[in-house]
Design a protein around this motif. Structure first.
Motif, PDB file in Angstrom:
ATOM      1  N   ASN A 102       0.850  -1.038  -0.007  1.00  0.00           N
ATOM      2  CA  ASN A 102       0.178  -0.083   0.140  1.00  0.00           C
ATOM      3  C   ASN A 102       0.806   1.185   0.000  1.00  0.00           C
ATOM      4  OD1 ASN A 102      -2.332  -1.424   0.392  1.00  0.00           O
ATOM      5  ND2 ASN A 102      -2.778  -1.383   2.384  1.00  0.00           N
ATOM      6  N   VAL A 103       2.038   1.230  -0.231  1.00  0.00           N
ATOM      7  CA  VAL A 103       3.070   2.136   0.043  1.00  0.00           C
ATOM      8  C   VAL A 103       3.762   2.319  -1.372  1.00  0.00           C
ATOM      9  CG1 VAL A 103       4.993   3.262   1.053  1.00  0.00           C
ATOM     10  CG2 VAL A 103       3.407   1.717   2.523  1.00  0.00           C
ATOM     11  N   GLN A 104       3.906   3.734  -1.903  1.00  0.00           N
ATOM     12  CA  GLN A 104       4.434   3.907  -3.240  1.00  0.00           C
ATOM     13  C   GLN A 104       5.481   5.265  -2.803  1.00  0.00           C
ATOM     14  OE1 GLN A 104       0.835   3.904  -3.625  1.00  0.00           O
ATOM     15  NE2 GLN A 104       1.411   1.745  -3.858  1.00  0.00           N
ATOM     16  N   ALA A 105       6.459   5.117  -3.266  1.00  0.00           N
ATOM     17  CA  ALA A 105       7.629   6.271  -2.840  1.00  0.00           C
ATOM     18  C   ALA A 105       8.060   6.734  -4.367  1.00  0.00           C
ATOM     19  CB  ALA A 105       8.584   5.733  -2.172  1.00  0.00           C
ATOM     20  N   ILE A 106       8.604   7.790  -4.439  1.00  0.00           N
ATOM     21  CA  ILE A 106       9.355   8.444  -5.591  1.00  0.00           C
ATOM     22  C   ILE A 106      10.267   9.463  -5.049  1.00  0.00           C
ATOM     23  CG2 ILE A 106       7.177   8.377  -7.071  1.00  0.00           C
ATOM     24  CD1 ILE A 106       6.771  11.222  -6.889  1.00  0.00           C
ATOM     25  N   VAL A 130       8.845   1.772  -5.725  1.00  0.00           N
ATOM     26  CA  VAL A 130       9.912   2.904  -5.639  1.00  0.00           C
ATOM     27  C   VAL A 130      10.202   3.377  -7.045  1.00  0.00           C
ATOM     28  CG1 VAL A 130      11.956   4.319  -4.690  1.00  0.00           C
ATOM     29  CG2 VAL A 130      10.910   2.376  -3.310  1.00  0.00           C
ATOM     30  N   ASP A 131       9.754   4.364  -7.493  1.00  0.00           N
ATOM     31  CA  ASP A 131       9.942   4.888  -8.974  1.00  0.00           C
ATOM     32  C   ASP A 131      10.818   6.394  -9.166  1.00  0.00           C
ATOM     33  OD1 ASP A 131       9.796   4.768 -11.822  1.00  0.00           O
ATOM     34  OD2 ASP A 131       7.776   5.174 -11.697  1.00  0.00           O
ATOM     35  N   CYS A 132      11.350   6.406 -10.099  1.00  0.00           N
ATOM     36  CA  CYS A 132      12.135   7.920 -10.568  1.00  0.00           C
ATOM     37  C   CYS A 132      11.034   8.755 -10.994  1.00  0.00           C
ATOM     38  CB  CYS A 132      12.988   7.570 -11.047  1.00  0.00           C
ATOM     39  SG  CYS A 132      14.407   8.942 -11.629  1.00  0.00           S
TER      40      CYS A 132
END
Length: 246
Positions: A102-106, A130-132
């Motif tokens: 449930n966690v996305q990070a950029i 984790v995305d750029c």
């Protein structure tokens, strides 16, 4: 000393009235569970309450991370976006509460994206995406978000992040330039101010934390070019039509 003992000591100090950074059971339990040493190169410094540096970015001290997390107040099952993933520690604490999927990070710095992915996997939170990305654009593919945490300062809430909140969602961010406040943004407006903070400014495309150009952003380059043009004299003024001057 065992890392679990060091984590307990760290959180105990954050709960003590002298610091008073951790108030909720959820944040206390999560910070005691996340192996912070997986996110910090120096194991000896992992549980000290001070900021560190990694690839040109600041790794938040445990007390600062706790302030952000307490303000975010994630609940089990919430969909959460962390903007400015850094080394991934705050995303891991959030994942401990809401579930890693449930966690996305950029993060705008690709090297930090790779670092955060590796750290999160080593710590047991490989489900965190984790995305750029440019933080100002958020991550609309996974919206709406119940909570968004922006770990960089901006002079106003980024419109894209506000638009990606759920109807009752909230954005936690440092607001301001020279003088910053930690704020809660709801329905596009500042709903609460939680005291002063000091964060690095939010980077945009072309501004990378881990390159030699870190202190020469696009905006600064334009300003340097303008000043340089104003300092030019005579033949250096290439905008002069010399044929007309004869």
């Amino acid at each position: 000393m065992e890392p679990a003992v060091l984590r307990d000591d760290m959180v105990d100090s954050l709960e003590h009235e002298s610091k008073g950074c951790v108030h909720s059971d959820a944040i206390s339990v999560a910070m005691r569970a996340v192996p912070r040493h997986e996110f910090v190169e120096d194991d000896r410094a992992a549980y000290a309450d001070r900021p560190l540096e990694r690839f040109g970015t600041r790794v938040l001290s445990p007390s600062t991370a706790a302030r952000l997390l307490e303000a975010l107040a994630p609940s089990e099952g919430d969909n959460v976006l962390v903007v400015g993933a850094g080394v991934g520690y705050t995303a891991a604490v959030v994942a401990e509460i809401v579930g890693d999927r449930n966690v996305q990070a950029i993060d705008i710095t690709r090297r930090l994206v790779y670092e955060a992915r590796e750290n999160l996997a080593n710590a047991g939170y490989e489900g965190v995406l984790v995305d750029c990305r440019d933080g100002i654009d958020g991550l609309p593919e996974y919206a709406p978000y119940d909570c968004i945490l922006l770990e960089a300062a901006a002079i106003e809430p980024p419109r894209a992040l506000v638009d990606q909140l759920a109807d009752d969602g909230r954005l936690i961010m440092p607001l301001g330039a020279h003088e910053q406040s930690l704020v809660v943004v709801e329905d596009g407006d500042v709903a609460e101010r939680l005291g002063g903070v000091a964060f690095q400014p939010m980077l945009v495309e072309g501004e990378q934390a881990d390159t030699v150009e870190r202190n020469r952003t696009r905006r600064e380059d334009r300003e340097h070019a303008r000043r340089d043009a104003e300092r030019r004299r005579g033949w250096q003024q290439d905008w002069i039509d010399w044929d007309e001057q004869v």
